[in-house]
Design a protein around this motif. Sequence first.
Motif, PDB file in Angstrom:
ATOM      1  N   ALA A  28       0.855  -1.198   0.000  1.00 50.99           N
ATOM      2  CA  ALA A  28       0.000   0.000   0.000  1.00 50.99           C
ATOM      3  C   ALA A  28       0.884   1.239   0.000  1.00 50.99           C
ATOM      4  CB  ALA A  28      -0.910  -0.004   1.220  1.00 50.99           C
ATOM      5  N   TYR A  29       0.494   2.228  -0.789  1.00 47.26           N
ATOM      6  CA  TYR A  29       1.346   3.408  -1.029  1.00 47.26           C
ATOM      7  C   TYR A  29       0.573   4.687  -0.759  1.00 47.26           C
ATOM      8  CZ  TYR A  29       3.896   6.796  -4.013  1.00 47.26           C
ATOM      9  OH  TYR A  29       4.566   7.901  -4.516  1.00 47.26           O
ATOM     10  N   LEU A  30       1.122   5.527   0.112  1.00 48.19           N
ATOM     11  CA  LEU A  30       0.540   6.841   0.367  1.00 48.19           C
ATOM     12  C   LEU A  30       1.477   7.892  -0.223  1.00 48.19           C
ATOM     13  CD1 LEU A  30      -1.818   8.259   2.010  1.00 48.19           C
ATOM     14  CD2 LEU A  30      -0.081   8.722   3.717  1.00 48.19           C
ATOM     15  N   PRO A  31       1.136   8.453  -1.388  1.00 47.09           N
ATOM     16  CA  PRO A  31       2.035   9.433  -2.014  1.00 47.09           C
ATOM     17  C   PRO A  31       2.040  10.752  -1.256  1.00 47.09           C
ATOM     18  CG  PRO A  31       0.021   9.210  -3.294  1.00 47.09           C
ATOM     19  CD  PRO A  31      -0.076   8.230  -2.168  1.00 47.09           C
ATOM     20  N   GLN A  32       3.015  11.606  -1.615  1.00 49.03           N
ATOM     21  CA  GLN A  32       3.154  12.897  -0.942  1.00 49.03           C
ATOM     22  C   GLN A  32       1.946  13.782  -1.225  1.00 49.03           C
ATOM     23  OE1 GLN A  32       7.001  14.523  -1.591  1.00 49.03           O
ATOM     24  NE2 GLN A  32       6.612  16.417  -0.545  1.00 49.03           N
ATOM     25  N   HIS A  33       1.424  13.676  -2.459  1.00 50.93           N
ATOM     26  CA  HIS A  33       0.266  14.492  -2.834  1.00 50.93           C
ATOM     27  C   HIS A  33      -0.951  13.583  -2.892  1.00 50.93           C
ATOM     28  CE1 HIS A  33       3.020  17.725  -3.557  1.00 50.93           C
ATOM     29  NE2 HIS A  33       3.743  16.920  -4.321  1.00 50.93           N
ATOM     30  N   LEU A  34      -1.978  13.953  -2.154  1.00 52.37           N
ATOM     31  CA  LEU A  34      -3.142  13.091  -1.980  1.00 52.37           C
ATOM     32  C   LEU A  34      -3.894  12.863  -3.289  1.00 52.37           C
ATOM     33  CD1 LEU A  34      -4.595  14.423   1.363  1.00 52.37           C
ATOM     34  CD2 LEU A  34      -3.314  12.341   0.988  1.00 52.37           C
ATOM     35  N   LEU A  35      -4.419  11.644  -3.409  1.00 49.88           N
ATOM     36  CA  LEU A  35      -5.156  11.285  -4.616  1.00 49.88           C
ATOM     37  C   LEU A  35      -6.659  11.219  -4.359  1.00 49.88           C
ATOM     38  CD1 LEU A  35      -2.824   8.365  -5.759  1.00 49.88           C
ATOM     39  CD2 LEU A  35      -2.739  10.755  -6.462  1.00 49.88           C
ATOM     40  N   THR A  36      -7.101  11.553  -3.142  1.00 48.96           N
ATOM     41  CA  THR A  36      -8.519  11.451  -2.790  1.00 48.96           C
ATOM     42  C   THR A  36      -9.366  12.230  -3.788  1.00 48.96           C
ATOM     43  OG1 THR A  36      -7.811  11.490  -0.503  1.00 48.96           O
ATOM     44  CG2 THR A  36     -10.150  11.722  -0.897  1.00 48.96           C
ATOM     45  N   SER A  37     -10.371  11.554  -4.344  1.00 49.31           N
ATOM     46  CA  SER A  37     -11.230  12.224  -5.325  1.00 49.31           C
ATOM     47  C   SER A  37     -12.203  13.147  -4.603  1.00 49.31           C
ATOM     48  CB  SER A  37     -11.994  11.184  -6.142  1.00 49.31           C
ATOM     49  OG  SER A  37     -12.834  10.438  -5.296  1.00 49.31           O
ATOM     50  N   ASP A  38     -12.821  14.054  -5.365  1.00 53.63           N
ATOM     51  CA  ASP A  38     -13.746  15.021  -4.769  1.00 53.63           C
ATOM     52  C   ASP A  38     -15.204  14.639  -5.018  1.00 53.63           C
ATOM     53  OD1 ASP A  38     -11.823  16.628  -3.678  1.00 53.63           O
ATOM     54  OD2 ASP A  38     -11.645  17.906  -5.441  1.00 53.63           O
ATOM     55  N   ASP A  39     -15.428  13.486  -5.665  1.00 53.64           N
ATOM     56  CA  ASP A  39     -16.798  13.148  -6.060  1.00 53.64           C
ATOM     57  C   ASP A  39     -17.375  11.987  -5.259  1.00 53.64           C
ATOM     58  OD1 ASP A  39     -15.135  11.239  -7.014  1.00 53.64           O
ATOM     59  OD2 ASP A  39     -15.887  11.250  -9.081  1.00 53.64           O
ATOM     60  N   ALA A  40     -16.828  11.774  -4.044  1.00 57.35           N
ATOM     61  CA  ALA A  40     -17.308  10.657  -3.227  1.00 57.35           C
ATOM     62  C   ALA A  40     -17.484  11.120  -1.791  1.00 57.35           C
ATOM     63  CB  ALA A  40     -16.305   9.498  -3.275  1.00 57.35           C
ATOM     64  N   THR A  41     -18.343  10.406  -1.053  1.00 55.99           N
ATOM     65  CA  THR A  41     -18.471  10.684   0.372  1.00 55.99           C
ATOM     66  C   THR A  41     -17.292  10.025   1.097  1.00 55.99           C
ATOM     67  OG1 THR A  41     -19.718   8.676   0.850  1.00 55.99           O
ATOM     68  CG2 THR A  41     -20.990  10.636   0.180  1.00 55.99           C
ATOM     69  N   VAL A  42     -17.139  10.367   2.365  1.00 53.46           N
ATOM     70  CA  VAL A  42     -16.059   9.768   3.172  1.00 53.46           C
ATOM     71  C   VAL A  42     -16.204   8.250   3.201  1.00 53.46           C
ATOM     72  CG1 VAL A  42     -15.124   9.575   5.518  1.00 53.46           C
ATOM     73  CG2 VAL A  42     -15.696  11.832   4.591  1.00 53.46           C
ATOM     74  N   MET A  43     -17.441   7.767   3.399  1.00 58.02           N
ATOM     75  CA  MET A  43     -17.687   6.317   3.459  1.00 58.02           C
ATOM     76  C   MET A  43     -17.376   5.651   2.117  1.00 58.02           C
ATOM     77  SD  MET A  43     -18.588   3.675   5.178  1.00 58.02           S
ATOM     78  CE  MET A  43     -19.783   3.520   6.485  1.00 58.02           C
ATOM     79  N   GLU A  44     -17.817   6.274   1.006  1.00 62.85           N
ATOM     80  CA  GLU A  44     -17.580   5.700  -0.333  1.00 62.85           C
ATOM     81  C   GLU A  44     -16.085   5.651  -0.652  1.00 62.85           C
ATOM     82  OE1 GLU A  44     -21.730   7.312  -2.421  1.00 62.85           O
ATOM     83  OE2 GLU A  44     -19.863   8.460  -2.596  1.00 62.85           O
ATOM     84  N   GLU A  45     -15.388   6.743  -0.358  1.00 62.60           N
ATOM     85  CA  GLU A  45     -13.953   6.808  -0.662  1.00 62.60           C
ATOM     86  C   GLU A  45     -13.181   5.778   0.165  1.00 62.60           C
ATOM     87  OE1 GLU A  45     -10.561   7.829  -2.551  1.00 62.60           O
ATOM     88  OE2 GLU A  45     -12.533   8.659  -3.050  1.00 62.60           O
ATOM     89  N   THR A  46     -13.518   5.660   1.452  1.00 66.38           N
ATOM     90  CA  THR A  46     -12.805   4.713   2.323  1.00 66.38           C
ATOM     91  C   THR A  46     -13.094   3.270   1.910  1.00 66.38           C
ATOM     92  OG1 THR A  46     -13.122   6.328   4.096  1.00 66.38           O
ATOM     93  CG2 THR A  46     -12.272   4.187   4.738  1.00 66.38           C
ATOM     94  N   SER A  47     -14.310   3.005   1.446  1.00 59.19           N
ATOM     95  CA  SER A  47     -14.689   1.647   1.034  1.00 59.19           C
ATOM     96  C   SER A  47     -13.909   1.176  -0.192  1.00 59.19           C
ATOM     97  CB  SER A  47     -16.193   1.574   0.741  1.00 59.19           C
ATOM     98  OG  SER A  47     -16.929   1.839   1.917  1.00 59.19           O
ATOM     99  N   LYS A  48     -13.262   2.117  -0.893  1.00 59.24           N
ATOM    100  CA  LYS A  48     -12.445   1.734  -2.058  1.00 59.24           C
ATOM    101  C   LYS A  48     -11.281   0.838  -1.648  1.00 59.24           C
ATOM    102  CE  LYS A  48     -13.543   5.776  -4.894  1.00 59.24           C
ATOM    103  NZ  LYS A  48     -13.041   7.036  -5.489  1.00 59.24           N
ATOM    104  N   ALA A  49     -11.002   0.768  -0.355  1.00 53.86           N
ATOM    105  CA  ALA A  49      -9.966  -0.147   0.137  1.00 53.86           C
ATOM    106  C   ALA A  49     -10.295  -1.583  -0.239  1.00 53.86           C
ATOM    107  CB  ALA A  49      -9.826  -0.027   1.649  1.00 53.86           C
ATOM    108  N   PHE A  50     -11.608  -1.882  -0.383  1.00 54.80           N
ATOM    109  CA  PHE A  50     -12.034  -3.249  -0.685  1.00 54.80           C
ATOM    110  C   PHE A  50     -12.367  -3.435  -2.168  1.00 54.80           C
ATOM    111  CE2 PHE A  50     -13.388  -2.515   3.781  1.00 54.80           C
ATOM    112  CZ  PHE A  50     -12.540  -3.441   4.383  1.00 54.80           C
ATOM    113  N   GLN A  51     -11.968  -2.464  -2.990  1.00 55.62           N
ATOM    114  CA  GLN A  51     -12.333  -2.479  -4.414  1.00 55.62           C
ATOM    115  C   GLN A  51     -11.891  -3.775  -5.103  1.00 55.62           C
ATOM    116  OE1 GLN A  51     -11.074   1.139  -6.285  1.00 55.62           O
ATOM    117  NE2 GLN A  51     -12.893   1.225  -7.540  1.00 55.62           N
ATOM    118  N   GLU A  52     -10.653  -4.212  -4.808  1.00 57.31           N
ATOM    119  CA  GLU A  52     -10.141  -5.432  -5.452  1.00 57.31           C
ATOM    120  C   GLU A  52     -10.987  -6.643  -5.075  1.00 57.31           C
ATOM    121  OE1 GLU A  52      -5.942  -6.095  -4.966  1.00 57.31           O
ATOM    122  OE2 GLU A  52      -5.496  -3.988  -5.354  1.00 57.31           O
ATOM    123  N   VAL A  53     -11.422  -6.693  -3.807  1.00 58.10           N
ATOM    124  CA  VAL A  53     -12.252  -7.813  -3.350  1.00 58.10           C
ATOM    125  C   VAL A  53     -13.603  -7.786  -4.069  1.00 58.10           C
ATOM    126  CG1 VAL A  53     -13.313  -8.933  -1.343  1.00 58.10           C
ATOM    127  CG2 VAL A  53     -11.128  -7.759  -1.104  1.00 58.10           C
TER     128      VAL A  53
END
Length: 544
Positions: A67-92
Amino acid sequence: MITVQDIAVEFGGTTLFSEVAFAINENDKIALMGKNGAGKSTMLKILAGAQKPTRGMVAVPKDKVVAYLPQHLLTSDDATVMEETSKAFQEVFQMKEEIDAINEQLTIRTDYESDDYMKLIERVSELSEKFYAIEEINYEAEVEKVLKGLGFKREDFTRMTSEFSGGWRMRIELAKILLKKPDLILLDEPTNHLDIESVEWLEDFLINQAKAVIVISHDRAFVENVTNRTIEVTLGKIYDYKAKYSHYLELRKDRRAHQQKAYEEQQKMIAETKEFIERFKGTYSKTLQVQSRVKMLEKLEIVEVDEVDNSALRLKFPSAPRSGQYPVVVEGLCKKYGDHVVFQDANMVIERGQKLAFVGRNGEGKSTMIKAIMKEIDFEGKLEVGHNVQIGYFAQNQAALLDENLTVFDTIDQIAVGDIRSKIKDLLGAFMFGGDDITKKVKVLSGGERTRLAMIKLLLQPVNVLILDEPTNHLDMRTKDIIKDALKDFDGTLILVSHDRDFLDGLVTKVFEFGNKRVKEHFEDIKGFLALKKMEHLKEIEKV
């Protein structure tokens, strides 16, 4: 676990590093150190698979998650906090979708003997083995637990990520990493946008819950607390120390002393050899000896001394007129945005010459108080700026206020006065503007470069009250030391908003804590304040 096999990176005729090899073991906590531009972030991107090396490879076993956390954040602006965090399980989720799609195909196809049919069976078997090996997870409950642990409230879950500050967006990215349960976490400047409490949480997580970690950070205390191994990238190669940061500094000092000695001995030998060649090059009886020594010099590998610091520059603030005894007095101050109260009944008396810090979680009013002092916002209550006060203000967006059409050199040349005028190039060099960099226009500089230039500009202006809002974000340790020394010698009043404990340590003597809509005065330095908060359990900071 993961091995780096003789990687090299070359671009535009320049070699960033070559023949780099090392292994990352299961519980290694590695600090990746080196000067700006040495290739640390590039190394992290290669380990993350985000960039390919020119030569060599990184071998990651199939069952290992990086898992990689770059210096500049990649968080999108078109999702809620819950939706964005749930992307952790995207591969599953994708794995489950593919299994369902293949199973559907297998029920309707009749070409049982074909190669394509057999490939589908092999693929679904492989995916199913992976998918069902994953523990049964209630995804929403897991996401909720992690977000709450990171300080989010339930009502935040449905808010858009774009509504949150940099520090909170960083926590969303960290939540995604935590949920992936990775075997290796790669962090590039993770503390840049985190407040002190968040840094403490991250330290605790990395020490007690994470497996292997590689971190790039200019926060000395963070690196010292978290890591147990140090890899330094310098002059195109690496030095690998099985040592914490503080021990690595001692070992590096010894290494450079040995290099310096070897370099001086070699230079002496080269000088003597050249003198022999010059002296006897026309002497027939010495012809073979002269030729031999010429060939020896041609083949000689010159000893290099790593990271020679040519910027031993001591900054000194220009003298400014003396201010009144109390540069800032605040009584019963209240600031609201609609129904949202940032703080209320805030009181503070700042005396001439005091050096103090504003600390607290992101969004608790530190920058708002500064804006009130700068008269940039309206408020209720009383705030007085004292007699003859001249404020120098470094805002978080200070870099955006530079004239984009000036060069780096001209930006500083316009305001430099006195002795420093003859040292502008040295000053720029100390802040990592070397060679052709000084002729670049501001508009082509990166965000970090603009921040450094804005900092130099501020340091040269005669003021008696300095207000710095997160000044160290993009600065390396050497540059921070130069600024810290200058601030220690500054004879005016200093107000610092910072989460960088190492920078604040030994610099500020008083702390104003922002939290729970209040501003609380502490008469300890930063170490005393943190010790106090730990005794009270730092997580209780907002219940005071």
